[in-house]
Design a protein around this motif. Structure first.
Motif, short mmCIF file in Angstrom:
data_model
loop_
_atom_site.label_atom_id
_atom_site.label_comp_id
_atom_site.label_asym_id
_atom_site.label_seq_id
_atom_site.Cartn_x
_atom_site.Cartn_y
_atom_site.Cartn_z
N THR A 1 0.85 -1.20 0.00
CA THR A 1 0.00 0.00 0.00
C THR A 1 0.88 1.24 0.00
O THR A 1 0.64 2.19 -0.75
CB THR A 1 -0.94 0.01 1.23
N ILE A 2 1.90 1.24 0.87
CA ILE A 2 2.96 2.25 0.84
C ILE A 2 4.26 1.48 0.74
O ILE A 2 4.63 0.75 1.66
CB ILE A 2 2.96 3.13 2.12
N THR A 3 4.96 1.62 -0.33
CA THR A 3 6.13 0.78 -0.63
C THR A 3 7.14 0.76 0.51
O THR A 3 7.61 1.80 0.96
CB THR A 3 6.83 1.26 -1.91
N GLY A 4 7.43 -0.44 0.99
CA GLY A 4 8.44 -0.63 2.02
C GLY A 4 7.99 -0.32 3.42
O GLY A 4 8.72 -0.57 4.38
N ILE A 5 6.75 0.20 3.58
CA ILE A 5 6.29 0.62 4.90
C ILE A 5 4.99 -0.06 5.30
O ILE A 5 4.85 -0.56 6.41
CB ILE A 5 6.10 2.15 4.94
N GLN B 1 11.27 -5.66 7.70
CA GLN B 1 12.46 -6.49 7.54
C GLN B 1 12.17 -7.75 6.75
O GLN B 1 12.69 -7.97 5.67
CB GLN B 1 13.03 -6.85 8.92
N TRP B 2 11.31 -8.61 7.27
CA TRP B 2 11.08 -9.92 6.66
C TRP B 2 10.20 -9.84 5.41
O TRP B 2 10.24 -10.76 4.58
CB TRP B 2 10.47 -10.87 7.69
N GLY B 3 9.43 -8.77 5.29
CA GLY B 3 8.59 -8.62 4.11
C GLY B 3 9.27 -7.88 2.97
O GLY B 3 8.64 -7.57 1.97
N GLY B 4 10.55 -7.58 3.13
CA GLY B 4 11.29 -6.85 2.10
C GLY B 4 11.11 -5.35 2.17
O GLY B 4 11.28 -4.65 1.17
N GLY B 5 10.78 -4.83 3.36
CA GLY B 5 10.55 -3.40 3.54
C GLY B 5 11.82 -2.59 3.68
O GLY B 5 12.92 -3.05 3.38
N TRP B 6 11.65 -1.38 4.20
CA TRP B 6 12.74 -0.40 4.19
C TRP B 6 13.93 -0.80 5.06
O TRP B 6 15.07 -0.50 4.72
CB TRP B 6 12.21 0.98 4.59
N LEU B 7 13.69 -1.49 6.17
CA LEU B 7 14.81 -1.92 7.01
C LEU B 7 15.65 -2.99 6.30
O LEU B 7 16.87 -3.01 6.42
CB LEU B 7 14.30 -2.47 8.35
N SER B 8 14.98 -3.86 5.58
CA SER B 8 15.70 -4.87 4.81
C SER B 8 16.57 -4.21 3.75
O SER B 8 17.73 -4.61 3.54
CB SER B 8 14.69 -5.81 4.15
N GLU B 9 16.03 -3.19 3.11
CA GLU B 9 16.81 -2.47 2.09
C GLU B 9 18.01 -1.75 2.71
O GLU B 9 19.05 -1.61 2.08
CB GLU B 9 15.90 -1.45 1.38
N MET B 10 17.86 -1.32 3.96
CA MET B 10 18.94 -0.60 4.65
C MET B 10 20.08 -1.53 5.05
O MET B 10 21.22 -1.10 5.21
CB MET B 10 18.38 0.10 5.88
#
Length: 442
Positions: free
Chosen positions: A104-108, A184-193
């Motif tokens: 819905t909101i990319t990465g968040i 993190q586990w869903g491929g969100g912004w923390l995972s990208e970081m």
């Protein structure tokens, strides 16, 4: 000629392994994918029912650490929270946590929709054979969601109302946990970081600890826990045998918690890694227990069983963020420091007059931070700074939302039972039944 006849069978025997290897090499990629799909699905199912058994561990631990007049209430809360979690994780949680391309909101923020399983038998249906069945993945991930809620239950024991607690659990398992875990586990912004949390020292344990901290602050301490002159009044639990049994059950379930988080069992390397995770997990738990045992003997002159139990659990939480990379010696150090953390932070919370009945905040939040931070010591792909940022982001989100929700519940339907109910026990006040009726007066 006779020599040739004798050599032909021998040559055939020697050639058989090579023929088998050639056939294996010629096997289609689809066959290998089928094997990986089956074994990884099996890992999720086995790991999932081990983590499910942790629900029994939390129930027994909490039942043993509360007073006998509140035992039935804790048992109702534990079976209720797991059941609500199962429904909410199906209704919105799983797809909110694993949105794929449907953010819905990319990465968040993921997608709000119920979970759908594969058709029966998968006959004639195309599916992704590179991973595992949706059913096994959903089942495994649900157990982590329910564990987060179990952590909150123990901290708020002996004075929280039943249904307001369940309302919080519904929001926690359906919305709060899936959102932060998706980062993190869903491929969100923390995972990208580049944040790293292998099995959930932060995403599960510290998140549950932050929610528990918010609840304890809004709810306030139990009657009689802190005297007017500021002294801490010990309130012993009803059954340390049950608490010890609960700890061993949690210890057992943790092998599924960490081992299943390898998320693959289709190769020899995966199987070796899972074995390594089991060994490191066990070492950290043992070190946490021994550290708490020795430290309480030194500090207080006698061993404190409840500290030893929580020391083992803190060791487990500490290794959960990275159970694969460490050596056994490193796992011992990580788990041992987790046990030390518990012994020092339990009295620290009491000084702050934050009443945590079972010690869940030191075990899951503080040891969760330690385990998350120290990942960068053994995992070269992690950064100490990134680990702190990830922990802080999840902690702030979970604590603030939980605090607001608890405050709303307190102002509307009420969060805490009345003084008379608390003194007489929540078993009779909230349920009208007792766990140990033969011991009641009259």
């Amino acid at each position: 000629m006779n020599l040739m006849k004798s050599l032909i069978p021998a040559a055939a025997i020697v050639a058989l392994p090579q023929m088998g290897l050639a056939q294996e090499a010629a096997a289609t990629g689809e066959t290998a994918q089928h094997t990986q799909y089956i074994l990884t699905s099996l890992l999720f199912l086995m790991g999932g029912f081990l983590v499910f058994w942790m629900a029994a561990g939390f129930a027994m631990l909490e039942a043993g650490l509360v007073r006998s007049k509140n035992v039935a209430m804790q048992l109702v809360k534990n079976i209720g929270l797991f059941s609500f979690a199962a429904i909410m994780y199906w209704l919105v949680g799983f797809n909110l946590m694993y949105p794929g391309d449907g953010w819905t909101i990319t990465g968040i923020l993921g997608a709000f929709s119920p979970t759908s399983l594969e058709p029966v038998g998968l006959d004639g249906v195309e599916t992704d054979l590179s991973y595992a069945s949706v059913g096994s993945d959903f089942f495994f991930q649900l157990m982590f969601c329910a564990t987060t809620a179990s952590i909150v239950s123990g901290t708020m024991a002996e004075r929280v109302k039943l249904w307001p607690f369940f309302i919080f659990v519904i929001v926690l398992t359906g919305v709060i946990y899936p959102i932060e875990a998706s980062w993190q586990w869903g491929g969100g912004w923390l995972s990208e970081m580049g944040f790293s949390d292998f099995a959930g020292s932060t995403l599960v344990h510290a998140a549950g600890g932050f929610a528990a901290l918010a609840g304890a602050i809004v709810l306030g301490p139990r009657i009689g826990k802190y005297s007017k002159d500021g002294k801490v009044v010990p309130i012993p639990g009803s059954n340390l045998a049950l608490a010890t049994l609960g700890t061993f059950i949690l210890w057992l379930g943790w092998f599924g918690f960490n081992g299943g988080s390898q998320l693959a069992m289709g190769t020899i390397g995966d199987m070796a890694d899972i074995s390594r995770i089991f060994a490191n997990t066990n070492m950290a738990a043992a070190a946490g227990a021994v550290a708490a045992l020795i430290l309480t003997q030194v500090m207080y002159g006698k061993v404190d069983l409840t500290m030893v139990l929580n020391g083992a659990l803190a060791g487990l939480v500490s290794i959960t963020a990275e159970p694969l990379a460490p050596s056994l010696f490193q796992a011992l150090i990580i788990g041992g420091i987790g046990g030390v953390i518990v012994v020092y932070t339990v009295p620290l919370l009491d000084k702050m007059k934050i009443d945590d009945v079972v010690g869940a905040i030191p075990v899951h939040l503080i040891a969760g931070f330690w385990g998350t931070f120290i990942v960068a010591w053994t995992n070269g792909d992690a950064s100490f700074v990134t680990q702190i940022i990830g922990f802080a982001a999840i902690g702030i989100f979970v604590f603030v939302v939980s605090y607001i929700l608890f405050s709303i519940l307190k102002a509307t339907v009420g969060l805490r039972v009345g003084e008379e109910e608390e003194i007489n026990g929540l078993d009779m006040g909230e349920l009208g039944m007792e766990a140990y009726p033969e011991f009641s007066k009259g």
